[in-house]
Write a protein that holds these residues in place. Structure first.
Motif, PDB file in Angstrom:
ATOM      1  N   ILE A 124       0.831  -1.200   0.000  1.00  0.00           N
ATOM      2  CA  ILE A 124       0.000   0.000   0.000  1.00  0.00           C
ATOM      3  C   ILE A 124       0.868   1.253   0.000  1.00  0.00           C
ATOM      4  O   ILE A 124       0.589   2.219  -0.721  1.00  0.00           O
ATOM      5  CB  ILE A 124      -0.964  -0.023   1.199  1.00  0.00           C
ATOM      6  N   LEU A 125       1.936   1.248   0.795  1.00  0.00           N
ATOM      7  CA  LEU A 125       2.835   2.401   0.834  1.00  0.00           C
ATOM      8  C   LEU A 125       3.524   2.632  -0.507  1.00  0.00           C
ATOM      9  O   LEU A 125       3.622   3.772  -0.978  1.00  0.00           O
ATOM     10  CB  LEU A 125       3.872   2.226   1.936  1.00  0.00           C
ATOM     11  N   VAL A 126       3.993   1.573  -1.138  1.00  0.00           N
ATOM     12  CA  VAL A 126       4.658   1.706  -2.439  1.00  0.00           C
ATOM     13  C   VAL A 126       3.661   2.171  -3.493  1.00  0.00           C
ATOM     14  O   VAL A 126       3.984   3.022  -4.327  1.00  0.00           O
ATOM     15  CB  VAL A 126       5.338   0.384  -2.839  1.00  0.00           C
ATOM     16  N   ALA A 127       2.449   1.637  -3.457  1.00  0.00           N
ATOM     17  CA  ALA A 127       1.424   2.071  -4.412  1.00  0.00           C
ATOM     18  C   ALA A 127       1.107   3.554  -4.226  1.00  0.00           C
ATOM     19  O   ALA A 127       0.952   4.289  -5.201  1.00  0.00           O
ATOM     20  CB  ALA A 127       0.164   1.237  -4.248  1.00  0.00           C
ATOM     21  N   GLY A 128       1.020   4.009  -2.978  1.00  0.00           N
ATOM     22  CA  GLY A 128       0.789   5.424  -2.712  1.00  0.00           C
ATOM     23  C   GLY A 128       1.927   6.292  -3.223  1.00  0.00           C
ATOM     24  O   GLY A 128       1.706   7.373  -3.779  1.00  0.00           O
ATOM     25  N   LEU A 129       3.149   5.831  -3.040  1.00  0.00           N
ATOM     26  CA  LEU A 129       4.311   6.567  -3.526  1.00  0.00           C
ATOM     27  C   LEU A 129       4.290   6.681  -5.050  1.00  0.00           C
ATOM     28  O   LEU A 129       4.503   7.764  -5.599  1.00  0.00           O
ATOM     29  CB  LEU A 129       5.602   5.885  -3.065  1.00  0.00           C
ATOM     30  N   PHE A 130       4.021   5.574  -5.726  1.00  0.00           N
ATOM     31  CA  PHE A 130       3.970   5.619  -7.186  1.00  0.00           C
ATOM     32  C   PHE A 130       2.820   6.489  -7.686  1.00  0.00           C
ATOM     33  O   PHE A 130       2.947   7.184  -8.694  1.00  0.00           O
ATOM     34  CB  PHE A 130       3.870   4.209  -7.783  1.00  0.00           C
ATOM     35  N   TYR A 131       1.688   6.482  -6.979  1.00  0.00           N
ATOM     36  CA  TYR A 131       0.577   7.336  -7.361  1.00  0.00           C
ATOM     37  C   TYR A 131       0.959   8.804  -7.199  1.00  0.00           C
ATOM     38  O   TYR A 131       0.662   9.627  -8.063  1.00  0.00           O
ATOM     39  CB  TYR A 131      -0.658   7.002  -6.525  1.00  0.00           C
ATOM     40  N   PHE A 132       1.641   9.139  -6.100  1.00  0.00           N
ATOM     41  CA  PHE A 132       2.094  10.505  -5.875  1.00  0.00           C
ATOM     42  C   PHE A 132       3.056  10.940  -6.956  1.00  0.00           C
ATOM     43  O   PHE A 132       2.943  12.041  -7.498  1.00  0.00           O
ATOM     44  CB  PHE A 132       2.749  10.591  -4.487  1.00  0.00           C
ATOM     45  N   ILE A 133       4.000  10.087  -7.316  1.00  0.00           N
ATOM     46  CA  ILE A 133       4.970  10.410  -8.378  1.00  0.00           C
ATOM     47  C   ILE A 133       4.242  10.577  -9.714  1.00  0.00           C
ATOM     48  O   ILE A 133       4.540  11.480 -10.478  1.00  0.00           O
ATOM     49  CB  ILE A 133       6.051   9.326  -8.459  1.00  0.00           C
ATOM     50  N   TYR A 134       3.288   9.699  -9.979  1.00  0.00           N
ATOM     51  CA  TYR A 134       2.520   9.776 -11.228  1.00  0.00           C
ATOM     52  C   TYR A 134       1.776  11.102 -11.310  1.00  0.00           C
ATOM     53  O   TYR A 134       1.781  11.761 -12.368  1.00  0.00           O
ATOM     54  CB  TYR A 134       1.536   8.606 -11.282  1.00  0.00           C
ATOM     55  N   ARG A 135       1.151  11.528 -10.213  1.00  0.00           N
ATOM     56  CA  ARG A 135       0.411  12.797 -10.215  1.00  0.00           C
ATOM     57  C   ARG A 135       1.350  13.979 -10.410  1.00  0.00           C
ATOM     58  O   ARG A 135       1.010  14.933 -11.098  1.00  0.00           O
ATOM     59  CB  ARG A 135      -0.358  12.961  -8.898  1.00  0.00           C
ATOM     60  N   LYS A 136       2.543  13.936  -9.807  1.00  0.00           N
ATOM     61  CA  LYS A 136       3.503  15.026  -9.952  1.00  0.00           C
ATOM     62  C   LYS A 136       4.057  15.099 -11.367  1.00  0.00           C
ATOM     63  O   LYS A 136       4.290  16.190 -11.899  1.00  0.00           O
ATOM     64  CB  LYS A 136       4.657  14.858  -8.960  1.00  0.00           C
ATOM     65  N   MET A 137       4.286  13.952 -11.972  1.00  0.00           N
ATOM     66  CA  MET A 137       4.842  13.929 -13.335  1.00  0.00           C
ATOM     67  C   MET A 137       3.799  14.335 -14.369  1.00  0.00           C
ATOM     68  O   MET A 137       4.146  14.847 -15.429  1.00  0.00           O
ATOM     69  CB  MET A 137       5.372  12.536 -13.676  1.00  0.00           C
ATOM     70  N   ARG A 138       2.553  14.104 -14.059  1.00  0.00           N
ATOM     71  CA  ARG A 138       1.487  14.387 -15.016  1.00  0.00           C
ATOM     72  C   ARG A 138       1.187  15.880 -15.102  1.00  0.00           C
ATOM     73  O   ARG A 138       0.774  16.378 -16.139  1.00  0.00           O
ATOM     74  CB  ARG A 138       0.250  13.631 -14.611  1.00  0.00           C
ATOM     75  N   THR A 139       1.367  16.620 -14.018  1.00  0.00           N
ATOM     76  CA  THR A 139       1.034  18.050 -14.026  1.00  0.00           C
ATOM     77  C   THR A 139       2.188  18.904 -14.497  1.00  0.00           C
ATOM     78  O   THR A 139       3.246  18.568 -14.737  1.00  0.00           O
ATOM     79  CB  THR A 139       0.639  18.537 -12.624  1.00  0.00           C
TER      80      THR A 139
END
Length: 72
Positions: free
Chosen positions: A57-72
Motif C-alpha cells: 500500500i505504501l509503495v502504491a501510494g508513492l507511485f501514485y504521488f509520483i505519477y500525479r507530480k509527473m502528469r502536471t
C-alpha cells in the motif's frame, strides 16, 4: 478504463476480505495446526496478511504521488 475498474475492485476485495487469503509460512502452519485452539492460528494469519499488505500500500501510494507530480 475497464482495466482500472477491475483493478480497483480486486484491490478492495483483497483489503476488505483478508479471511479469504491463506498467508502462512510452512513452519507457522505446522506449529499452529498441531494446536487445538484455532484462534491463535487465525490471529497469526491475520498478522501475516497485515504485515504483507502495508508495504504494498505504501509503495502504491508513492507511485501514485509520483505519477500525479509527473502528469502536471
Amino acid at each position: 478504463m475497464k482495466n482500472k475498474s477491475i483493478l480497483v475492485v480486486l484491490t478492495l476485495l483483497a483489503v476488505f476480505l483478508p479471511q479469504l487469503m491463506e498467508a502462512q509460512c510452512a513452519m507457522c502452519r505446522a506449529v499452529l495446526e498441531s494446536e487445538a485452539d484455532t484462534s491463535a492460528a487465525e490471529g497469526i494469519n491475520n498478522g501475516i496478511v497485515y504485515l504483507m499488505a502495508v508495504p504494498y500500500i505504501l509503495v502504491a501510494g508513492l507511485f501514485y504521488f509520483i505519477y500525479r507530480k509527473m502528469r502536471t
